[in-house]
Motif scaffolding. Structure first.
Motif, PDB file in Angstrom:
ATOM      1  N   PHE A  52     -16.004  57.166 -17.864  1.00 43.49           N
ATOM      2  CA  PHE A  52     -14.605  57.432 -18.202  1.00 43.49           C
ATOM      3  C   PHE A  52     -13.942  58.302 -17.129  1.00 43.49           C
ATOM      4  O   PHE A  52     -13.169  59.223 -17.429  1.00 43.49           O
ATOM      5  CB  PHE A  52     -14.504  58.084 -19.579  1.00 43.49           C
ATOM      6  N   THR A  53     -14.248  57.998 -15.874  1.00 43.69           N
ATOM      7  CA  THR A  53     -13.671  58.736 -14.757  1.00 43.69           C
ATOM      8  C   THR A  53     -12.895  57.776 -13.854  1.00 43.69           C
ATOM      9  O   THR A  53     -13.272  56.622 -13.692  1.00 43.69           O
ATOM     10  CB  THR A  53     -14.762  59.419 -13.915  1.00 43.69           C
ATOM     11  N   LYS A  54     -11.825  58.280 -13.261  1.00 44.71           N
ATOM     12  CA  LYS A  54     -10.983  57.458 -12.401  1.00 44.71           C
ATOM     13  C   LYS A  54     -11.637  57.281 -11.044  1.00 44.71           C
ATOM     14  O   LYS A  54     -12.069  58.249 -10.409  1.00 44.71           O
ATOM     15  CB  LYS A  54      -9.601  58.084 -12.264  1.00 44.71           C
ATOM     16  N   LEU A  55     -11.697  56.040 -10.586  1.00 45.55           N
ATOM     17  CA  LEU A  55     -12.256  55.718  -9.283  1.00 45.55           C
ATOM     18  C   LEU A  55     -11.176  55.613  -8.219  1.00 45.55           C
ATOM     19  O   LEU A  55     -11.292  56.176  -7.138  1.00 45.55           O
ATOM     20  CB  LEU A  55     -13.048  54.408  -9.355  1.00 45.55           C
ATOM     21  N   ARG A  56     -10.121  54.856  -8.525  1.00 43.02           N
ATOM     22  CA  ARG A  56      -9.036  54.638  -7.571  1.00 43.02           C
ATOM     23  C   ARG A  56      -7.743  54.401  -8.334  1.00 43.02           C
ATOM     24  O   ARG A  56      -7.751  54.065  -9.507  1.00 43.02           O
ATOM     25  CB  ARG A  56      -9.334  53.431  -6.678  1.00 43.02           C
ATOM     26  N   GLU A  57      -6.642  54.544  -7.635  1.00 45.77           N
ATOM     27  CA  GLU A  57      -5.326  54.333  -8.243  1.00 45.77           C
ATOM     28  C   GLU A  57      -4.345  53.904  -7.165  1.00 45.77           C
ATOM     29  O   GLU A  57      -4.449  54.333  -6.019  1.00 45.77           O
ATOM     30  CB  GLU A  57      -4.852  55.622  -8.922  1.00 45.77           C
ATOM     31  N   PHE A  58      -3.415  53.035  -7.524  1.00 47.21           N
ATOM     32  CA  PHE A  58      -2.373  52.658  -6.581  1.00 47.21           C
ATOM     33  C   PHE A  58      -1.053  52.497  -7.315  1.00 47.21           C
ATOM     34  O   PHE A  58      -1.008  52.408  -8.546  1.00 47.21           O
ATOM     35  CB  PHE A  58      -2.742  51.391  -5.798  1.00 47.21           C
ATOM     36  N   THR A  59       0.023  52.484  -6.531  1.00 46.63           N
ATOM     37  CA  THR A  59       1.374  52.477  -7.084  1.00 46.63           C
ATOM     38  C   THR A  59       2.007  51.106  -6.947  1.00 46.63           C
ATOM     39  O   THR A  59       1.922  50.481  -5.881  1.00 46.63           O
ATOM     40  CB  THR A  59       2.249  53.525  -6.376  1.00 46.63           C
ATOM     41  N   MET A  60       2.638  50.652  -8.006  1.00 46.20           N
ATOM     42  CA  MET A  60       3.372  49.396  -8.003  1.00 46.20           C
ATOM     43  C   MET A  60       4.810  49.627  -7.531  1.00 46.20           C
ATOM     44  O   MET A  60       5.342  50.732  -7.647  1.00 46.20           O
ATOM     45  CB  MET A  60       3.401  48.816  -9.417  1.00 46.20           C
ATOM     46  N   PRO A  61       5.473  48.577  -7.041  1.00 41.31           N
ATOM     47  CA  PRO A  61       6.878  48.704  -6.634  1.00 41.31           C
ATOM     48  C   PRO A  61       7.840  48.831  -7.819  1.00 41.31           C
ATOM     49  O   PRO A  61       9.031  49.070  -7.614  1.00 41.31           O
ATOM     50  CB  PRO A  61       7.148  47.404  -5.865  1.00 41.31           C
ATOM     51  N   THR A  62       7.346  48.642  -9.023  1.00 38.75           N
ATOM     52  CA  THR A  62       8.186  48.662 -10.218  1.00 38.75           C
ATOM     53  C   THR A  62       7.389  49.243 -11.372  1.00 38.75           C
ATOM     54  O   THR A  62       6.177  49.471 -11.250  1.00 38.75           O
ATOM     55  CB  THR A  62       8.633  47.225 -10.565  1.00 38.75           C
ATOM     56  N   LYS A 108      -0.031  40.289  -6.473  1.00 41.94           N
ATOM     57  CA  LYS A 108      -1.474  40.106  -6.289  1.00 41.94           C
ATOM     58  C   LYS A 108      -1.966  41.089  -5.232  1.00 41.94           C
ATOM     59  O   LYS A 108      -1.392  41.191  -4.152  1.00 41.94           O
ATOM     60  CB  LYS A 108      -1.786  38.669  -5.865  1.00 41.94           C
ATOM     61  N   PHE A 109      -3.050  41.811  -5.583  1.00 43.34           N
ATOM     62  CA  PHE A 109      -3.626  42.819  -4.707  1.00 43.34           C
ATOM     63  C   PHE A 109      -5.087  42.507  -4.430  1.00 43.34           C
ATOM     64  O   PHE A 109      -5.794  41.957  -5.291  1.00 43.34           O
ATOM     65  CB  PHE A 109      -3.534  44.213  -5.354  1.00 43.34           C
ATOM     66  N   ASP A 110      -5.552  42.871  -3.261  1.00 44.92           N
ATOM     67  CA  ASP A 110      -6.972  42.798  -2.950  1.00 44.92           C
ATOM     68  C   ASP A 110      -7.687  43.916  -3.705  1.00 44.92           C
ATOM     69  O   ASP A 110      -7.276  45.084  -3.620  1.00 44.92           O
ATOM     70  CB  ASP A 110      -7.185  42.953  -1.442  1.00 44.92           C
ATOM     71  N   PHE A 111      -8.750  43.594  -4.447  1.00 43.24           N
ATOM     72  CA  PHE A 111      -9.407  44.597  -5.269  1.00 43.24           C
ATOM     73  C   PHE A 111     -10.063  45.691  -4.430  1.00 43.24           C
ATOM     74  O   PHE A 111     -10.053  46.865  -4.805  1.00 43.24           O
ATOM     75  CB  PHE A 111     -10.459  43.947  -6.175  1.00 43.24           C
ATOM     76  N   GLN A 112     -10.638  45.325  -3.280  1.00 37.52           N
ATOM     77  CA  GLN A 112     -11.352  46.302  -2.468  1.00 37.52           C
ATOM     78  C   GLN A 112     -10.404  47.235  -1.722  1.00 37.52           C
ATOM     79  O   GLN A 112     -10.584  48.453  -1.714  1.00 37.52           O
ATOM     80  CB  GLN A 112     -12.278  45.587  -1.479  1.00 37.52           C
ATOM     81  N   THR A 113      -9.382  46.674  -1.102  1.00 37.21           N
ATOM     82  CA  THR A 113      -8.489  47.481  -0.269  1.00 37.21           C
ATOM     83  C   THR A 113      -7.234  47.946  -1.009  1.00 37.21           C
ATOM     84  O   THR A 113      -6.536  48.856  -0.536  1.00 37.21           O
ATOM     85  CB  THR A 113      -8.048  46.684   0.963  1.00 37.21           C
ATOM     86  N   LEU A 114      -6.923  47.297  -2.132  1.00 40.56           N
ATOM     87  CA  LEU A 114      -5.704  47.528  -2.912  1.00 40.56           C
ATOM     88  C   LEU A 114      -4.439  47.151  -2.130  1.00 40.56           C
ATOM     89  O   LEU A 114      -3.330  47.539  -2.484  1.00 40.56           O
ATOM     90  CB  LEU A 114      -5.621  48.971  -3.405  1.00 40.56           C
ATOM     91  N   GLU A 115      -4.611  46.369  -1.081  1.00 36.86           N
ATOM     92  CA  GLU A 115      -3.477  45.884  -0.304  1.00 36.86           C
ATOM     93  C   GLU A 115      -2.728  44.806  -1.083  1.00 36.86           C
ATOM     94  O   GLU A 115      -3.346  43.936  -1.700  1.00 36.86           O
ATOM     95  CB  GLU A 115      -3.973  45.295   1.019  1.00 36.86           C
TER      96      GLU A 115
END
Length: 328
Positions: free
Chosen positions: A226-236, A261-268
């Motif tokens: 129950f720990t956060k690994l990664r996070e990214f921001t959406m444009p909306t 659609k984002f790449d899971f590894q890079t979050l690009e």
């Protein structure tokens, strides 16, 4: 300049046109795929028109409409082999359906709107939650038995899912908390709290990763710790996100009508698609990862190819607009 123009043309040609599945008359708020079966896989949609629909998952062809609720349907799911369906609705009930005949098997009364339903992995129990803020677990084989009360939140429950192959339950609510429960002891065993309202949660195919959608954020959590690994921001503002079964991509949708659609590894960010005419409320990958489905405020379900190369064209799915119940 010439090179840039050619690239723009190529990119435009690569943009896909999704399959549009019409038939609903109000916003589509939940979607769920079955696992692969001998007959392929299937897709159920929940809609505020009160008439959940079953479709063939690969093609979007309409199979039938489940008739019986007397209010908006907020949640819908299929069991692993698509023989049973479950729905939660504004008529204060959760229904268990025969997904082949379209008949109600059991209707479970609640005291307020039911917004979340989930089958246990062995399909022996149905988990529910909603405006009552109470988590209930119903034993499917004993429809007259009182449900187990697993626990409660301080806010309306938005999502309920099973983890650890049925050994735990995970719930998300308007109190901005996500909690894990032991169904045997009925104790809360883990939780974390967030700063903004939770819109969606989804477990990976293996159950080791959880996606959490809130505000403009999509976060990836370790389900066990129950720990956060990664996070990214959406444009909306994001309303829903889904993880490819092989952990290749994340797709998400929200307030600006688009799918991302984002790449899971890079979050690009790899691509974005705009076809809906309203906010995207729900997005889910198919079990084979070949496509993903989106449901919108515009009342449609749309199917998108994961690997864009050849688009679906402008075909439309059967709508079931005559609301004929599912045939035997």
């Amino acid at each position: 300049t010439v090179s840039k123009s050619i690239n723009q043309v190529i990119n435009q040609m690569a943009k896909q046109t999704p399959l549009t599945c019409s038939g609903h008359t109000r916003p589509v708020v939940d979607l769920s795929f079955s696992n692969k079966t001998e007959d392929g896989y299937f897709l159920i949609s929940a809609c505020k028109d009160g008439k959940p629909m079953l479709r063939q998952g690969e093609t979007g062809d309409w199979i039938g409409t489940f008739l019986g609720h007397k209010g908006a349907v907020w949640a819908a799911t299929l069991n692993h082999n698509a023989l049973r369906a479950a729905t939660g609705a504004a008529d204060f009930s959760a229904n268990l359906w025969d997904a082949v005949k379209g008949d109600v098997i059991t209707s479970y009364p609640h005291k307020h709107i039911v917004k979340a339903v989930a089958f246990s992995p062995d399909c022996t129990r149905l988990l529910t939650g909603g405006q009552e803020k109470i988590i209930r677990s119903f034993l499917i084989e004993k429809p007259d038995a009182d449900p187990d009360i697993i626990g409660s939140h301080e806010g309306a429950i938005k999502k309920v899912i099973w983890g650890d192959d049925g050994r735990t339950m995970i719930t998300a609510a308007d109190d901005k908390s996500i909690r894990k429960w032991d169904p045997n002891s009925k104790n809360e065993v883990q939780r974390f709290d967030l700063e903004s309202a939770i819109m969606d949660i989804e477990l990976s195919k293996e159950g080791d990763i959880m996606l959490v959608t809130r505000s403009k954020s999509i976060a990836i959590y370790d389900t066990k710790l129950f720990t956060k690994l990664r996070e990214f921001t959406m444009p909306t503002n994001a309303y829903s996100a889904s993880l490819h079964p092989d952990k290749k991509f994340i797709v998400a949708g929200g307030e600006d009508f688009k799918l991302y659609k984002f790449d899971f590894q890079t979050l690009e960010e790899l691509d974005s698609y705009k076809s809906h005419f309203g906010p995207v409320h729900i997005v889910r990958f198919s079990p084979d990862g070949e496509l993903f489905a989106s449901g919108s405020e515009d009342g449609t379900v749309r199917l998108w190819q994961t690997n864009v190369g050849t688009n679906y064209g402008l075909w439309r799915c059967g709508s079931g607009e005559d609301d004929t119940p599912i045939a035997t």
